[in-house]
Write a protein that holds these residues in place. Structure first.
Motif, PDB file in Angstrom:
ATOM      1  N   ARG A 180       9.426 -39.094 -11.101  1.00 27.65           N
ATOM      2  CA  ARG A 180       8.170 -38.283 -11.145  1.00 27.65           C
ATOM      3  C   ARG A 180       8.073 -36.809 -10.509  1.00 27.65           C
ATOM      4  O   ARG A 180       7.034 -36.230 -10.629  1.00 27.65           O
ATOM      5  CB  ARG A 180       7.321 -39.147 -10.162  1.00 27.65           C
ATOM      6  CG  ARG A 180       7.018 -40.739 -10.351  1.00 27.65           C
ATOM      7  CD  ARG A 180       6.753 -41.640  -9.424  1.00 27.65           C
ATOM      8  NE  ARG A 180       7.734 -41.665  -8.682  1.00 27.65           N
ATOM      9  CZ  ARG A 180       7.923 -42.661  -7.619  1.00 27.65           C
ATOM     10  NH1 ARG A 180       6.681 -43.472  -7.419  1.00 27.65           N
ATOM     11  NH2 ARG A 180       8.871 -42.589  -6.628  1.00 27.65           N
ATOM     12  N   GLU A 181       9.141 -36.356 -10.480  1.00 24.45           N
ATOM     13  CA  GLU A 181       9.285 -34.908  -9.973  1.00 24.45           C
ATOM     14  C   GLU A 181      10.271 -33.829 -10.584  1.00 24.45           C
ATOM     15  O   GLU A 181      11.053 -33.224 -10.311  1.00 24.45           O
ATOM     16  CB  GLU A 181       9.815 -35.101  -8.353  1.00 24.45           C
ATOM     17  CG  GLU A 181       8.899 -35.959  -7.367  1.00 24.45           C
ATOM     18  CD  GLU A 181       9.352 -36.078  -6.150  1.00 24.45           C
ATOM     19  OE1 GLU A 181      10.416 -35.197  -5.795  1.00 24.45           O
ATOM     20  OE2 GLU A 181       8.888 -36.608  -5.245  1.00 24.45           O
ATOM     21  N   GLY A 182       9.759 -33.871 -12.220  1.00 20.76           N
ATOM     22  CA  GLY A 182      10.578 -33.004 -12.903  1.00 20.76           C
ATOM     23  C   GLY A 182      12.093 -33.156 -13.029  1.00 20.76           C
ATOM     24  O   GLY A 182      12.795 -32.220 -12.641  1.00 20.76           O
ATOM     25  N   PHE A 183      12.680 -34.228 -12.829  1.00 18.35           N
ATOM     26  CA  PHE A 183      13.906 -34.551 -12.863  1.00 18.35           C
ATOM     27  C   PHE A 183      14.676 -33.801 -14.021  1.00 18.35           C
ATOM     28  O   PHE A 183      15.941 -33.659 -13.648  1.00 18.35           O
ATOM     29  CB  PHE A 183      14.126 -36.153 -12.832  1.00 18.35           C
ATOM     30  CG  PHE A 183      13.948 -36.641 -14.252  1.00 18.35           C
ATOM     31  CD1 PHE A 183      15.136 -36.903 -15.051  1.00 18.35           C
ATOM     32  CD2 PHE A 183      12.761 -37.008 -14.802  1.00 18.35           C
ATOM     33  CE1 PHE A 183      15.044 -37.415 -16.291  1.00 18.35           C
ATOM     34  CE2 PHE A 183      12.699 -37.317 -15.726  1.00 18.35           C
ATOM     35  CZ  PHE A 183      13.433 -37.669 -16.828  1.00 18.35           C
ATOM     36  N   ASP A 184      14.355 -33.508 -15.236  1.00 17.00           N
ATOM     37  CA  ASP A 184      14.823 -32.910 -16.230  1.00 17.00           C
ATOM     38  C   ASP A 184      15.333 -31.468 -15.628  1.00 17.00           C
ATOM     39  O   ASP A 184      16.411 -31.121 -16.599  1.00 17.00           O
ATOM     40  CB  ASP A 184      13.972 -32.836 -17.479  1.00 17.00           C
ATOM     41  CG  ASP A 184      12.701 -32.127 -17.397  1.00 17.00           C
ATOM     42  OD1 ASP A 184      11.854 -32.665 -16.208  1.00 17.00           O
ATOM     43  OD2 ASP A 184      12.400 -31.280 -18.017  1.00 17.00           O
ATOM     44  N   GLN A 185      14.725 -31.137 -14.871  1.00 15.30           N
ATOM     45  CA  GLN A 185      15.118 -29.755 -14.449  1.00 15.30           C
ATOM     46  C   GLN A 185      16.448 -29.676 -13.658  1.00 15.30           C
ATOM     47  O   GLN A 185      17.148 -28.707 -13.394  1.00 15.30           O
ATOM     48  CB  GLN A 185      13.838 -29.008 -13.456  1.00 15.30           C
ATOM     49  CG  GLN A 185      12.643 -28.653 -14.465  1.00 15.30           C
ATOM     50  CD  GLN A 185      12.970 -28.003 -15.577  1.00 15.30           C
ATOM     51  OE1 GLN A 185      13.537 -26.861 -15.592  1.00 15.30           O
ATOM     52  NE2 GLN A 185      12.493 -28.632 -16.533  1.00 15.30           N
ATOM     53  N   LEU A 186      16.907 -30.890 -13.430  1.00 19.64           N
ATOM     54  CA  LEU A 186      18.296 -31.105 -12.751  1.00 19.64           C
ATOM     55  C   LEU A 186      19.340 -30.534 -13.659  1.00 19.64           C
ATOM     56  O   LEU A 186      20.523 -30.370 -13.352  1.00 19.64           O
ATOM     57  CB  LEU A 186      18.410 -32.268 -12.347  1.00 19.64           C
ATOM     58  CG  LEU A 186      17.517 -32.769 -11.067  1.00 19.64           C
ATOM     59  CD1 LEU A 186      17.805 -34.414 -10.712  1.00 19.64           C
ATOM     60  CD2 LEU A 186      18.012 -32.061  -9.702  1.00 19.64           C
ATOM     61  N   VAL A 187      18.978 -30.701 -15.142  1.00 19.13           N
ATOM     62  CA  VAL A 187      19.976 -30.116 -16.044  1.00 19.13           C
ATOM     63  C   VAL A 187      20.443 -28.780 -16.063  1.00 19.13           C
ATOM     64  O   VAL A 187      19.417 -27.913 -16.338  1.00 19.13           O
ATOM     65  CB  VAL A 187      19.676 -30.630 -17.449  1.00 19.13           C
ATOM     66  CG1 VAL A 187      20.620 -30.628 -18.443  1.00 19.13           C
ATOM     67  CG2 VAL A 187      19.126 -32.083 -17.475  1.00 19.13           C
ATOM     68  N   LYS A 188      21.729 -28.192 -15.588  1.00 21.78           N
ATOM     69  CA  LYS A 188      21.985 -27.029 -15.682  1.00 21.78           C
ATOM     70  C   LYS A 188      23.157 -26.633 -16.406  1.00 21.78           C
ATOM     71  O   LYS A 188      23.832 -27.632 -16.966  1.00 21.78           O
ATOM     72  CB  LYS A 188      22.611 -26.731 -13.912  1.00 21.78           C
ATOM     73  CG  LYS A 188      21.695 -27.238 -12.891  1.00 21.78           C
ATOM     74  CD  LYS A 188      20.335 -26.228 -12.857  1.00 21.78           C
ATOM     75  CE  LYS A 188      19.286 -26.848 -11.674  1.00 21.78           C
ATOM     76  NZ  LYS A 188      18.117 -26.187 -11.675  1.00 21.78           N
ATOM     77  N   SER A 189      23.207 -25.534 -16.679  1.00 22.31           N
ATOM     78  CA  SER A 189      24.162 -25.127 -17.781  1.00 22.31           C
ATOM     79  C   SER A 189      25.620 -25.355 -17.223  1.00 22.31           C
ATOM     80  O   SER A 189      26.436 -25.617 -18.185  1.00 22.31           O
ATOM     81  CB  SER A 189      24.198 -23.336 -17.719  1.00 22.31           C
ATOM     82  OG  SER A 189      22.838 -23.044 -18.502  1.00 22.31           O
ATOM     83  N   GLU A 190      25.923 -25.364 -16.001  1.00 24.83           N
ATOM     84  CA  GLU A 190      27.249 -25.904 -15.567  1.00 24.83           C
ATOM     85  C   GLU A 190      27.477 -27.461 -16.000  1.00 24.83           C
ATOM     86  O   GLU A 190      28.674 -27.697 -16.236  1.00 24.83           O
ATOM     87  CB  GLU A 190      27.407 -25.556 -14.251  1.00 24.83           C
ATOM     88  CG  GLU A 190      26.445 -26.284 -13.238  1.00 24.83           C
ATOM     89  CD  GLU A 190      25.345 -25.302 -12.758  1.00 24.83           C
ATOM     90  OE1 GLU A 190      24.858 -25.759 -11.905  1.00 24.83           O
ATOM     91  OE2 GLU A 190      24.874 -24.458 -13.555  1.00 24.83           O
ATOM     92  N   HIS A 191      26.490 -27.997 -16.130  1.00 25.76           N
ATOM     93  CA  HIS A 191      26.679 -29.581 -16.534  1.00 25.76           C
ATOM     94  C   HIS A 191      27.315 -29.646 -18.074  1.00 25.76           C
ATOM     95  O   HIS A 191      27.646 -30.557 -18.522  1.00 25.76           O
ATOM     96  CB  HIS A 191      25.535 -30.321 -16.378  1.00 25.76           C
ATOM     97  CG  HIS A 191      24.958 -30.448 -14.902  1.00 25.76           C
ATOM     98  ND1 HIS A 191      23.665 -30.269 -14.598  1.00 25.76           N
ATOM     99  CD2 HIS A 191      25.643 -30.746 -13.936  1.00 25.76           C
ATOM    100  CE1 HIS A 191      23.611 -30.381 -13.080  1.00 25.76           C
ATOM    101  NE2 HIS A 191      24.921 -30.764 -12.814  1.00 25.76           N
ATOM    102  N   LEU A 192      27.034 -28.538 -18.919  1.00 29.34           N
ATOM    103  CA  LEU A 192      27.423 -28.502 -20.431  1.00 29.34           C
ATOM    104  C   LEU A 192      28.641 -27.902 -20.360  1.00 29.34           C
ATOM    105  O   LEU A 192      29.426 -27.326 -21.427  1.00 29.34           O
ATOM    106  CB  LEU A 192      26.362 -28.029 -21.112  1.00 29.34           C
ATOM    107  CG  LEU A 192      25.211 -28.925 -21.408  1.00 29.34           C
ATOM    108  CD1 LEU A 192      24.219 -28.995 -20.150  1.00 29.34           C
ATOM    109  CD2 LEU A 192      24.473 -28.170 -22.543  1.00 29.34           C
ATOM    110  N   SER A 193      29.608 -27.506 -19.339  1.00 32.32           N
ATOM    111  CA  SER A 193      30.772 -26.787 -19.337  1.00 32.32           C
ATOM    112  C   SER A 193      31.913 -27.250 -20.275  1.00 32.32           C
ATOM    113  O   SER A 193      32.823 -26.629 -20.732  1.00 32.32           O
ATOM    114  CB  SER A 193      31.354 -26.614 -17.934  1.00 32.32           C
ATOM    115  OG  SER A 193      31.613 -27.827 -17.407  1.00 32.32           O
ATOM    116  N   LEU A 194      31.721 -28.684 -20.491  1.00 30.48           N
ATOM    117  CA  LEU A 194      32.691 -29.327 -21.360  1.00 30.48           C
ATOM    118  C   LEU A 194      32.734 -28.985 -22.777  1.00 30.48           C
ATOM    119  O   LEU A 194      33.410 -29.076 -23.580  1.00 30.48           O
ATOM    120  CB  LEU A 194      32.811 -30.844 -21.270  1.00 30.48           C
ATOM    121  CG  LEU A 194      33.454 -31.460 -19.986  1.00 30.48           C
ATOM    122  CD1 LEU A 194      33.200 -32.918 -19.999  1.00 30.48           C
ATOM    123  CD2 LEU A 194      34.892 -31.304 -19.780  1.00 30.48           C
TER     124      LEU A 194
END
Length: 313
Positions: A262-276
């Motif tokens: 309920r608290e904008g969890f999608d903003q936890l997605v960061k560029s570093e998470h896509l480093s693979l």
């Protein structure tokens, strides 16, 4: 009988330094065409010498271009024992020759919605009626629609030969662009998806230059389970078309556990998470655009899963 095909009790084809001996099948002027009636016959034919496997043909024939088939061909499209979807103990079992239209119609739990959505993106309806799950996986295109959902589902593949049977994670099976761990004498007989996330919500999103009949620029499969307190208890995310093989974003999955939806969890997605990811520049998009698109699709797919979960509550 036509001159181009002669029925023989035993056939030997000399190809350079390789001899392929196959009994009781049809020889054409350009090679051997075999249509076995059982899996056992198909595996025996493959064990006799190197051959190409033909299932739905939706990748096989376009790959030829203007060339004539010169290799031995084992046509497994008639093996009904390798079709269908069912439960096998702790796994859902998808036969290797199951067609994408059959996946769409199959009575599967909600965690498979991501795979059903991907199945609807596999070419046209005609392609979905012919193309097979095993063909899509063994072709190993970086843009194969069926791969990210099955990777997110933690699927395994079952590989059979005349002498043995083995299983491995789909993630480990596809090792590069058009490259897999399948040996020349093996058939991918089934895909096995472990049970346990039946009620989890899932989504599949694909970005292309147009809505239908398109090779993707980026695509994302997501599976999310939310506990009674409105927090994420399970997260699975796989991205396709942004590397030589589909990639699970495990670092992001870990970061999402416990997040309040309920608290904008999608903003936890960061560029570093896509480093693979290692996207390329090509005629469809630049690497930079693909990376940005992948992040946006991940956020949207996660929100779609949570939205479905809230509606089902």
């Amino acid at each position: 009988m036509a001159d181009s095909a002669v029925q023989m009790a035993a056939i030997s084809i000399q190809k350079g330094h390789r001899t392929c001996a196959i009994r009781g099948h049809t020889l054409s002027t350009t090679g051997v065409y075999i249509r076995p009636r059982t899996l056992r016959e198909a595996l025996a034919a493959l064990s006799a010498g190197e051959a190409r496997i033909l299932s739905g043909g939706t990748d096989f024939y376009p790959s030829l271009g203007e060339r004539v088939v010169e290799d031995a061909v084992v046509d497994v499209s008639g093996l009904a024992e390798l079709r269908g979807v069912g439960v096998d103990g702790e796994f859902f079992r998808i036969g290797g020759l199951t067609r994408w239209s059959e996946i769409i119609r199959a009575p599967l739990p909600r965690c498979f919605d991501t795979l059903k959505s991907a199945a609807r993106e596999v070419g046209s309806v005609q392609i979905q009626n012919r193309g097979t799950v095993a063909g899509n996986l063994c072709n190993a295109s970086p843009a194969a629609d069926g791969v990210p959902p099955l990777v997110a589902l933690d699927a395994e593949v079952e590989l059979a030969s005349a002498s043995s049977m083995r299983r491995m994670k789909l993630e480990n099976f596809i090792v590069g662009n058009r490259k897999t761990e399948r040996r020349a004498d093996e058939i991918l007989t089934a895909v096995l998806v472990p049970r346990g996330l039946d009620d989890a919500m899932s989504a599949f999103l694909k970005l292309g230059a147009r809505r239908y009949l398109v090779i993707s620029i980026a695509m994302v499969a997501a599976i999310v389970a939310v506990d009674g307190d409105g927090r994420i208890s399970v997260a699975r995310i796989a991205v396709g078309s942004c590397a030589a093989v589909a990639r699970r974003l495990r670092t992001l999955e870990g970061a999402l556990i416990g997040a309040d939806v309920r608290e904008g969890f999608d903003q936890l997605v960061k560029s570093e998470h896509l480093s693979l990811l290692s996207p390329i520049n090509d005629v469809r998009a630049t690497a930079e655009y693909r990376m940005d698109a992948a992040r946006t699709l991940v956020q949207r797919a996660l929100k779609a899963c949570v939205s479905s979960s809230q509606m089902a509550a």
